[in-house]
Design an enzyme around this catalytic site. Sequence first.
Site, PDB file in Angstrom:
ATOM      1  N   LYS A 131      47.565  11.563  55.280  1.00 45.01           N
ATOM      2  CA  LYS A 131      46.851  10.456  55.932  1.00 45.01           C
ATOM      3  C   LYS A 131      47.841   9.355  56.349  1.00 45.01           C
ATOM      4  O   LYS A 131      49.041   9.482  56.128  1.00 45.01           O
ATOM      5  CB  LYS A 131      45.737   9.942  55.006  1.00 45.01           C
ATOM      6  CG  LYS A 131      44.702  11.036  54.654  1.00 45.01           C
ATOM      7  CD  LYS A 131      43.774  11.372  55.807  1.00 45.01           C
ATOM      8  CE  LYS A 131      43.009  12.689  55.712  1.00 45.01           C
ATOM      9  NZ  LYS A 131      42.129  12.961  54.631  1.00 45.01           N
TER      10      LYS A 131
HETATM   11  C1  LIG Z   1      40.949  13.820  54.080  1.00 47.78           C
HETATM   12  C2  LIG Z   1      39.493  13.597  54.339  1.00 47.78           C
HETATM   13  C3  LIG Z   1      38.595  13.318  53.306  1.00 47.78           C
HETATM   14  C4  LIG Z   1      38.951  13.442  51.856  1.00 47.78           C
HETATM   15  O1  LIG Z   1      39.964  12.630  51.446  1.00 47.78           O
HETATM   16  P1  LIG Z   1      40.561  12.860  49.964  1.00 47.78           P
HETATM   17  O2  LIG Z   1      41.292  11.602  49.694  1.00 47.78           O
HETATM   18  O3  LIG Z   1      41.447  14.074  50.061  1.00 47.78           O
HETATM   19  O4  LIG Z   1      39.419  13.072  49.051  1.00 47.78           O
HETATM   20  C5  LIG Z   1      37.300  12.998  53.610  1.00 47.78           C
HETATM   21  N1  LIG Z   1      36.878  12.977  54.883  1.00 47.78           N
HETATM   22  C6  LIG Z   1      37.703  13.275  55.913  1.00 47.78           C
HETATM   23  C7  LIG Z   1      37.159  13.198  57.302  1.00 47.78           C
HETATM   24  C8  LIG Z   1      39.020  13.612  55.668  1.00 47.78           C
HETATM   25  O5  LIG Z   1      39.828  13.953  56.676  1.00 47.78           O
END
Ligand SMILES: *Cc1c(COP(=O)(O)O)cnc(C)c1O
Length: 391
Positions: A190
């Site tokens: 991210k």
């Molecule tokens: C990455 C992601 C998540 C989950 O994030 P985590 O921190 O890995 O739990 C949820 N929604 C979307 C759209 C994502 O891309």
Amino acid sequence: MRDKSKEFILFACPDIGEGEIAEVVSTLRSGWITSGQRTKQFESDFRAFLGGDDLHCVAVNSATAGLHLSLEALGIGTGDEVIVPNYTFTATAEVIRYLGATPVLVDVDEHTFNIDPACVEMAITDRTRAIMPVHFAGLACDMTSLDVLAKRHGLDLVEDAAHALPTTWRGCTIGTLGSAACVFSFYANKTITTGEGGMLVTADPDLADRARSMRLHGINRDVFNRYQSESPDWYYEVIAPGFKYNMTDIAAALGLHQLRRLPEFHARREYLAQGYDERLADLPIRLPASAPPGDVQSRHLYPIRLLPEAGLDRDSFIEGMAARGIGCSVHFIPLHRHPYWQAYCGVSAMDFPVSEMLFQQEVSLPLHTAMSDEQLDRVVNAARELLEHTC
Ligand SMILES: *Cc1c(COP(=O)(O)O)cnc(C)c1O
């Protein structure tokens, strides 16, 4: 010397600096490695970044955990329906099932990949409790239309902002729009990372209190502090069967420095995305939608669509790129294509014509802050080589 022209270009890659490394090491030496001062500091830095004195930031060990805690605090449970886009990662919908409630999947807008407010309106029933918009790739959903719908029908908005740091809607930063809750992700790929981690943001002090307690076994120390201040340090009370969702100080140590670098990260992502925008514009592909003038999009992903006239399907394009040493990805395999959601919701491709089309055409090009100008050139040249002769 290594031959840079042969190095594989990763689709995504965390950008960890010496500041992060030193902070993690000093956390390890400090004797306090789980939730403590660094987690508190990260929460307060995050609130300062959003610029909302009335906001509460609750650090957790994933965005999935933060979304779960948000819905739990809103009292969503069996018999309730929550509307989610079909074009998302499974985490958005799975947390609804954790609580025994029912996800109602709706189709998305062809240009933005974001939840379509017209589809949301048609899906609202007497049982609907909340809407969970996902700001796909870091482009904000139409929050004005969703807010109108939510207010008219008495629904809560819980934003899946996993991609949306930093993103704005009509000049306001995502996280400050006054939704019941907004949840960011710090997963490794991210826009900033703590390895694994997330941040639940809310303006509702009761929701924040509940989430704080439920992220750590349903333990409530605040009540105890307020009413039984003569009790010893070791005393606590359990008010509910909570979860184990707290962030560690090791993760927060990364987050503190990553957050400081966010402006620099964002500038680099924007530069790379604009490079793609300019140099791929004449190919038989659809480029990502732009944010409205004056708004910011995080550029978490660079999703292109291969149009039918490209004469090359999604899989062949990805193979061609891989053969040229370039990693691409697909976002997302829509929920209606997964066995669990098909069986649970009884859905098929026919119910989601836009999602199905987007899935057939979408490719995410490499985009991360450690990507060099030379690597950008290589991706552009490879895409041109694969697509130019076809038009
Ligand atoms: C990455 C992601 C998540 C989950 O994030 P985590 O921190 O890995 O739990 C949820 N929604 C979307 C759209 C994502 O891309």
